[in-house]
Design a protein around this motif. Structure first.
Motif, PDB file in Angstrom:
ATOM      1  N   PRO A 112     -31.075 -53.317  45.835  1.00  0.00           N
ATOM      2  CA  PRO A 112     -30.065 -52.469  45.218  1.00  0.00           C
ATOM      3  C   PRO A 112     -28.905 -52.697  44.946  1.00  0.00           C
ATOM      4  O   PRO A 112     -27.991 -52.289  44.231  1.00  0.00           O
ATOM      5  CB  PRO A 112     -30.267 -51.081  46.227  1.00  0.00           C
ATOM      6  CG  PRO A 112     -31.470 -51.219  47.185  1.00  0.00           C
ATOM      7  CD  PRO A 112     -31.839 -52.828  47.067  1.00  0.00           C
ATOM      8  N   ILE A 164     -24.458 -44.873  48.663  1.00  0.00           N
ATOM      9  CA  ILE A 164     -24.781 -45.454  49.788  1.00  0.00           C
ATOM     10  C   ILE A 164     -25.869 -46.340  49.618  1.00  0.00           C
ATOM     11  O   ILE A 164     -26.065 -47.301  50.209  1.00  0.00           O
ATOM     12  CB  ILE A 164     -25.285 -44.157  50.537  1.00  0.00           C
ATOM     13  CG1 ILE A 164     -23.819 -43.390  51.434  1.00  0.00           C
ATOM     14  CG2 ILE A 164     -25.955 -44.737  51.903  1.00  0.00           C
ATOM     15  CD1 ILE A 164     -24.461 -42.164  52.043  1.00  0.00           C
ATOM     16  N   TRP A 165     -26.715 -45.930  48.712  1.00  0.00           N
ATOM     17  CA  TRP A 165     -27.991 -46.705  48.206  1.00  0.00           C
ATOM     18  C   TRP A 165     -27.519 -48.344  48.002  1.00  0.00           C
ATOM     19  O   TRP A 165     -28.004 -49.340  48.369  1.00  0.00           O
ATOM     20  CB  TRP A 165     -28.576 -46.061  47.195  1.00  0.00           C
ATOM     21  CG  TRP A 165     -30.139 -46.911  46.737  1.00  0.00           C
ATOM     22  CD1 TRP A 165     -30.966 -46.953  47.676  1.00  0.00           C
ATOM     23  CD2 TRP A 165     -30.356 -47.591  45.624  1.00  0.00           C
ATOM     24  NE1 TRP A 165     -32.121 -47.455  47.349  1.00  0.00           N
ATOM     25  CE2 TRP A 165     -31.569 -48.057  45.715  1.00  0.00           C
ATOM     26  CE3 TRP A 165     -29.640 -47.725  44.489  1.00  0.00           C
ATOM     27  CZ2 TRP A 165     -32.453 -48.750  44.714  1.00  0.00           C
ATOM     28  CZ3 TRP A 165     -30.594 -48.416  43.494  1.00  0.00           C
ATOM     29  CH2 TRP A 165     -31.607 -48.675  43.846  1.00  0.00           C
ATOM     30  N   THR A 168     -25.381 -50.159  51.101  1.00  0.00           N
ATOM     31  CA  THR A 168     -26.036 -50.567  52.300  1.00  0.00           C
ATOM     32  C   THR A 168     -26.504 -51.783  52.602  1.00  0.00           C
ATOM     33  O   THR A 168     -26.464 -52.327  53.548  1.00  0.00           O
ATOM     34  CB  THR A 168     -27.411 -49.456  52.463  1.00  0.00           C
ATOM     35  OG1 THR A 168     -26.750 -47.964  52.650  1.00  0.00           O
ATOM     36  CG2 THR A 168     -28.114 -49.802  53.814  1.00  0.00           C
ATOM     37  N   PRO A 169     -27.066 -52.379  51.349  1.00  0.00           N
ATOM     38  CA  PRO A 169     -27.337 -54.103  51.447  1.00  0.00           C
ATOM     39  C   PRO A 169     -26.290 -54.770  51.639  1.00  0.00           C
ATOM     40  O   PRO A 169     -26.341 -55.807  52.756  1.00  0.00           O
ATOM     41  CB  PRO A 169     -27.821 -54.178  50.113  1.00  0.00           C
ATOM     42  CG  PRO A 169     -28.520 -53.014  49.483  1.00  0.00           C
ATOM     43  CD  PRO A 169     -27.633 -51.804  50.171  1.00  0.00           C
TER      44      PRO A 169
ATOM     45  N   PHE B  45     -36.680 -47.462  50.903  1.00  0.00           N
ATOM     46  CA  PHE B  45     -35.156 -47.658  50.461  1.00  0.00           C
ATOM     47  C   PHE B  45     -35.282 -48.327  48.870  1.00  0.00           C
ATOM     48  O   PHE B  45     -34.467 -48.457  48.238  1.00  0.00           O
ATOM     49  CB  PHE B  45     -34.585 -48.842  51.396  1.00  0.00           C
ATOM     50  CG  PHE B  45     -33.134 -48.762  51.235  1.00  0.00           C
ATOM     51  CD1 PHE B  45     -32.282 -47.859  51.730  1.00  0.00           C
ATOM     52  CD2 PHE B  45     -32.592 -50.001  50.539  1.00  0.00           C
ATOM     53  CE1 PHE B  45     -30.987 -47.697  51.783  1.00  0.00           C
ATOM     54  CE2 PHE B  45     -31.129 -49.772  50.418  1.00  0.00           C
ATOM     55  CZ  PHE B  45     -30.360 -48.776  50.936  1.00  0.00           C
ATOM     56  N   PHE B  46     -36.555 -49.266  48.879  1.00  0.00           N
ATOM     57  CA  PHE B  46     -36.749 -49.640  47.604  1.00  0.00           C
ATOM     58  C   PHE B  46     -37.345 -48.904  46.577  1.00  0.00           C
ATOM     59  O   PHE B  46     -37.502 -49.256  45.385  1.00  0.00           O
ATOM     60  CB  PHE B  46     -37.475 -51.142  48.099  1.00  0.00           C
ATOM     61  CG  PHE B  46     -37.934 -51.878  46.805  1.00  0.00           C
ATOM     62  CD1 PHE B  46     -36.720 -52.904  46.514  1.00  0.00           C
ATOM     63  CD2 PHE B  46     -39.049 -52.381  46.383  1.00  0.00           C
ATOM     64  CE1 PHE B  46     -36.914 -53.699  45.339  1.00  0.00           C
ATOM     65  CE2 PHE B  46     -39.292 -53.052  45.278  1.00  0.00           C
ATOM     66  CZ  PHE B  46     -38.257 -53.978  44.798  1.00  0.00           C
ATOM     67  N   VAL B  49     -36.358 -48.457  42.684  1.00  0.00           N
ATOM     68  CA  VAL B  49     -36.711 -49.622  41.881  1.00  0.00           C
ATOM     69  C   VAL B  49     -37.872 -49.689  41.533  1.00  0.00           C
ATOM     70  O   VAL B  49     -38.180 -49.872  40.066  1.00  0.00           O
ATOM     71  CB  VAL B  49     -36.227 -50.913  42.587  1.00  0.00           C
ATOM     72  CG1 VAL B  49     -36.540 -52.052  41.729  1.00  0.00           C
ATOM     73  CG2 VAL B  49     -34.733 -50.834  42.999  1.00  0.00           C
TER      74      VAL B  49
END
Lengths: 295, 295
Positions: A112, A164-165, A168-169, B45-46, B49
């Motif tokens: 992300p 946030i998405w 976060t990473p 989370f992914f 995508v």
């Protein structure tokens, strides 16, 4: 080593091109913004340009949109930073453990952050959060909950979700580096001495992580204070999502009020400087503690 | 639940004291449960995508449906549609602005970082903090004079000017990252080269650069990603000729018809180069980000 005058001259010659470019590209425009902010200047009335002192600032401060968008910026930035840091901490702890597919999971997790923000904003708005066809509402319907009109009723929340998405990473990477810098021996010693995993985490790992959490929060705050893309793409500043950068953009490029927009710019800089000063001071403290600056 | 993670590596320490089978079994079950939870969280989370790429392969009529279509007729038709609408020039503009600015940034940042770590100037801190402080200033605050200047010199909608502005954005990050990488080069190697009478050029190109090549790659990649994904300046300063990919994506949203899969296809094309590059160079990327952030 070649020290002395000649060495220093060489070092300076290596350093100055970068500094000059940075000054030309970043400092000169700032000074020009400051100058414009004291001018009455609307692009539709080019003839009436002139010096007006602090008029633009009076206008900015008495208008109310500055204060409300300052509030929006605090809410959007604050929620996104807190959300990304907490989720980042959770994922960092989960991914620090050895497990099946650990490296694949990490690869997926950093994605992300690599995704173009414009694409992320569009996909979230139309594919995930759309009222009728969005996956979010379909997910809610599966568990028997009524659909939510995210894009129309909760625009600021949609911006915060995307931020946030994407961040976060970023938080996870810094915190993961923090977790991995913990000395294994110390952790083992704690375990041998009979400390349970919970105890080890709260009394050893968390204090160790503190400075990494600080760095995460500071860097994310500085990056997110300038946030523009998801606001422009998803909400056009509606419903509490009009941040300072978007307000400034609107005044300058839709209202064509150069002087007033410049005053907004200067005010934005002042807000950022206040935050950044705190940030720099803390960063510097971390630096001095690690002795990195003295080498 | 998360707290057990840190206990686990400890169990792998050589010669665990007493291994009671029952405890071992509980640990194993706990480990499997935790791995499952981790994977569910990572995949959730992914998901956006995955969903974007999946939607890109659907025909338009099966993209926005309720309930979502999970077994569509897969087609490349929408990717074709993206290029039929003239996407290629925008991608080329993006590539040239990103590549050009990255090369310029590295050419300026490597010598500067060299002067800040290997051959230190007297006061390392000031230039370093000046550079990072330029990164803290919102781009929005300096956009007005930049826009006016470009308008005056006919530099709007010009890819060269956009490239130059991207240098200003990425230079500070690159200097900070390169400095951390250069600081890790053992001093003895450089001193040995100097004693052997190597000139500055040999010292940099033959001795130091080969060692920090992964670092150069990391810094370059990060600069490339930021430039490729940049929206604010590209949106304001380009219109047609020099338009880059990020501001074009929004034009795939069509108020009248269905557009979800063509939008997903365009977004997929836009993110693929950077995401693949980020995956391949993951190690350097993570190291670079962690370095830039922590040291």
């Amino acid at each position: 080593m070649t020290t002395g005058r000649r060495g220093l001259a060489i070092s300076r010659a290596l350093l100055w091109p970068a500094l000059i470019v940075a000054i030309l590209l970043t400092q000169i425009p700032l000074v020009a913004t400051l100058y414009y902010s004291f001018q009455e200047w609307n692009l539709l009335r080019p003839g009436q340009r002139g010096f007006v002192g602090f008029d633009n600032y009076v206008k900015v401060l008495s208008d109310g949109s500055f204060l409300s968008s300052l509030g929006n910026t605090v809410v959007v930035t604050g929620s996104a930073v807190v959300g990304a840091t907490l989720l980042g901490l959770l994922f960092a702890v989960l991914l620090d453990r050895k497990f099946l597919g650990q490296s694949v999971a990490r690869t997926l997790m950093i994605t992300p952050f690599l995704v173009m923000p414009a694409a992320a904003a569009l996909i979230w708005k139309w594919s995930i959060l759309d009222f009728t066809y969005g996956m979010a509402n379909w997910g809610l319907s599966l568990v028997g909950l009524p659909p939510v009109a995210w894009n129309t009723d909760l625009p600021a929340a949609t911006v915060i979700m995307v931020l946030i998405w994407q961040y976060t990473p970023f938080a996870m990477l810094i915190l993961l580096a923090g977790l991995q810098s913990q000395s294994r021996e110390v952790l083992e010693a704690a375990s041998v001495d009979g400390a349970g995993p919970l105890r080890t985490f709260t009394s050893m790992t968390l204090p160790h992580l503190r400075q990494y959490v600080e760095i995460t929060v500071l860097l994310a705050t500085i990056l997110l204070l300038q946030v523009f893309d998801p606001v422009a793409i998803m909400t056009n500043g509606t419903g509490g999502s009009k941040t300072l950068s978007y307000l400034l953009y609107e005044r300058a490029f839709i209202g064509l009020e150069v002087g007033e927009a410049a005053a907004y710019g200067v005010m934005t800089v002042i807000v950022t400087i206040i935050v950044a000063t705190v940030a720099l001071r803390t960063l510097f403290k971390v630096f001095s503690e690690e002795g990195l600056m003295n080498r | 639940m998360t707290t057990t993670t840190l206990g686990l590596p400890v169990t792998k320490a050589p010669a665990p004291p007493v291994r009671k089978p029952a405890r071992w079994a509980t640990r194993r079950i706990r480990g499997i449960a935790l791995t499952t939870v981790t994977w569910i969280a990572v995949l959730a989370f992914f998901f956006p995508v995955v969903w974007m790429v999946f939607t890109a392969f659907k025909p338009e009529s099966q993209a926005a449906t309720l309930p979502p279509t999970f077994a569509p007729d897969l087609t490349l038709d929408r990717f074709q549609a993206v290029f039929d609408r003239g996407m290629l020039p925008y991608l080329i503009n993006s590539a040239s602005a990103s590549l050009g600015s990255t090369l310029l940034v590295l050419a300026l940042a490597i010598p500067a970082a060299y002067a800040l770590s290997v051959r230190p100037v007297r006061n390392v801190r000031d230039p370093l903090f000046f550079l990072i402080s330029t990164k803290f200033m919102p781009v929005a605050a300096s956009i007005i004079p930049v826009y006016m200047l470009l308008q005056a010199v006919g530099g709007l909608d010009n890819i060269t000017w956009l490239t130059i502005l991207y240098v200003g954005i990425n230079l500070p990050i690159a200097v900070w990252m390169m400095r951390s990488f250069l600081a890790e080069v053992p001093r003895e190697i450089i001193e040995a080269a100097q004693i052997d009478g190597a000139g500055l050029r040999t010292e940099i190109f033959r001795v130091v650069l080969p060692i920090v090549l992964p670092g150069v790659a990391a810094a370059g990649l990060i600069c490339f990603i930021f430039a490729w994904n940049e929206f604010f300046l590209a949106n304001l300063l380009t219109t047609q000729v020099a338009r880059t990919t990020p501001p074009v994506l929004g034009s795939f949203v069509d108020g009248r018809g269905q557009f979800l899969s063509v939008l997903s296809a365009a977004s997929t094309i836009a993110i693929v180069p950077v995401v693949i590059a980020g995956w391949v160079a993951q190690k350097q990327l993570v190291r670079g980000l962690a370095m830039g952030a922590i040291k």
